[in-house]
Design an enzyme around this catalytic site. Structure first.
Site, mmCIF file in Angstrom:
data_model
loop_
_atom_site.group_PDB
_atom_site.id
_atom_site.type_symbol
_atom_site.label_atom_id
_atom_site.label_comp_id
_atom_site.label_asym_id
_atom_site.label_seq_id
_atom_site.Cartn_x
_atom_site.Cartn_y
_atom_site.Cartn_z
ATOM 1 N N HIS A 52 47.855 47.177 22.682
ATOM 2 C CA HIS A 52 48.104 45.737 22.593
ATOM 3 C C HIS A 52 47.187 45.095 21.557
ATOM 4 O O HIS A 52 47.611 44.212 20.799
ATOM 5 C CB HIS A 52 47.866 45.071 23.943
ATOM 6 C CG HIS A 52 48.759 45.536 25.044
ATOM 7 N ND1 HIS A 52 48.305 46.308 26.096
ATOM 8 C CD2 HIS A 52 50.090 45.358 25.257
ATOM 9 C CE1 HIS A 52 49.302 46.555 26.913
ATOM 10 N NE2 HIS A 52 50.398 46.008 26.431
ATOM 11 N N LEU A 100 45.957 44.795 29.316
ATOM 12 C CA LEU A 100 45.868 45.043 27.880
ATOM 13 C C LEU A 100 44.986 46.245 27.563
ATOM 14 O O LEU A 100 43.946 46.461 28.176
ATOM 15 C CB LEU A 100 45.326 43.796 27.177
ATOM 16 C CG LEU A 100 46.124 42.503 27.397
ATOM 17 C CD1 LEU A 100 45.473 41.358 26.628
ATOM 18 C CD2 LEU A 100 47.581 42.669 26.989
ATOM 19 N N MET A 110 52.939 42.368 29.151
ATOM 20 C CA MET A 110 52.902 42.211 30.600
ATOM 21 C C MET A 110 51.463 42.311 31.106
ATOM 22 O O MET A 110 51.229 42.528 32.298
ATOM 23 C CB MET A 110 53.797 43.245 31.282
ATOM 24 C CG MET A 110 55.275 43.052 30.980
ATOM 25 S SD MET A 110 56.399 43.750 32.210
ATOM 26 C CE MET A 110 55.929 45.476 32.178
ATOM 27 N N VAL A 141 49.705 53.737 19.428
ATOM 28 C CA VAL A 141 48.271 54.050 19.478
ATOM 29 C C VAL A 141 48.067 55.125 20.539
ATOM 30 O O VAL A 141 48.608 55.026 21.648
ATOM 31 C CB VAL A 141 47.434 52.805 19.789
ATOM 32 C CG1 VAL A 141 45.953 53.151 19.900
ATOM 33 C CG2 VAL A 141 47.653 51.734 18.707
#
Length: 283
Positions: free
Chosen positions: A42, A38, A35, A181
């Site tokens: 991502h 970032l 979406m 992450v």
């Protein structure tokens, strides 16, 4: 040498043409649905896709179907220029940028459900959310015709929904779920972290502290689901800014107890954060 910008595609037909041309050349296509807004999480998906596939496409689409009235659809961060620079630097081949009217033209009423799995935890807190996720993901699969699609473990229930959808509907798409992450202090990366004020950012660490407490108990031999759940709630209850939507220990395929996946949804001020961890793994 500077990387070329990715091919910008705005219609499903054009994305399909690009993908099919790649496949005719014998090249594998990887898709990273996003979406936008970032971050390094991502980027980790993009890098995994580029390692495993000769061609990589990233979609950027803030999907209105997965937001309930009163949620943060309007204020969800949108920064297309910065996102395109990230994708250029990562040497992404194509970026899919459909308009809402392209994805959901007037009169389009078909919706996709992954029954049972979409009705618990995140699905119970946000009715209709996973119907929106499943619908947009199937449309992306149909447009991109990828060999593999990449999702993050941070959204564990979403990843399970998408994996089930891909299997049940014989899409031929391999769903690859990549590790969460985290920031150096343990906070899971999320586009919504930008909403947190300074005090809220500190308070948000209660999520990873709760997961670590349950993980330590599990590592010490605790297997009782109620006891592990109590570890989560004890830590979260100690943070004044935290309001818990759920904190459970569940099976990672059904998202029902018992199991060893600790899952959290917690509101820090006006910002709702989720996180999870497979108990017994390092954290």
């Amino acid at each position: 040498m500077a990387a070329d910008p990715p091919l910008r595609v705005t219609t499903p037909g054009d994305l399909r043409t690009w993908s099919e041309a790649s496949r005719r050349e014998g090249l594998r296509v990887g898709l990273v649905p996003t979406m936008g807004a970032l971050h390094a999480g991502h980027v980790s998906l993009v890098r995994r896709a580029r390692q495993e596939c000769e061609r990589t496409a990233v979609s950027i689409f803030v999907n209105p179907l997965q937001f309930r009235p009163g949620e943060d659809f309007e204020r969800y961060p949108r920064r297309l220029g910065a996102d395109l620079e990230v994708l250029r630097a990562e040497r992404v081949d194509a970026v899919y940028l459909p308009a809402v009217e392209t994805m959901y033209p007037s009169g389009a009423t078909t919706r996709v459900r992954v029954a049972e799995l979409d009705a618990v935890l995140e699905g119970a807190c946000r009715p209709g959310h996973f119907e929106g996720v499943a619908t947009v993901v199937l449309k992306l699969f149909e447009a991109a015709r990828p060999d593999r699609a990449y999702f993050g473990q941070k959204d564990a229930q979403q990843a399970a929904v998408v994996t089930r959808l891909a299997r049940d509907l014989d899409t031929g798409v391999e769903v690859v779920v990549c590790p969460t992450v985290r920031e150096p202090d343990g906070l899971a990366l999320s586009s919504r972290n930008t909403f947190l004020g300074q005090d809220e950012r500190r308070a948000a660490l209660c999520l990873v502290r709760a997961l670590r407490a349950a993980n330590a108990a599990y590592g010490a031999g605790e297997r009782d689901a109620a006891a592990l759940r109590a570890e989560l709630h004890q830590v979260l209850a100690a943070e004044p800014l935290a309001r818990v939507d759920y904190a459970e220990v569940v099976d990672d395929s059904t998202f029902q107890p018992p199991g060893s996946l600790a899952v959290l949804a917690v509101r820090i001020g006006a910002t709702r954060l989720i996180d999870n961890h497979h108990l017994g793994a390092p954290l």
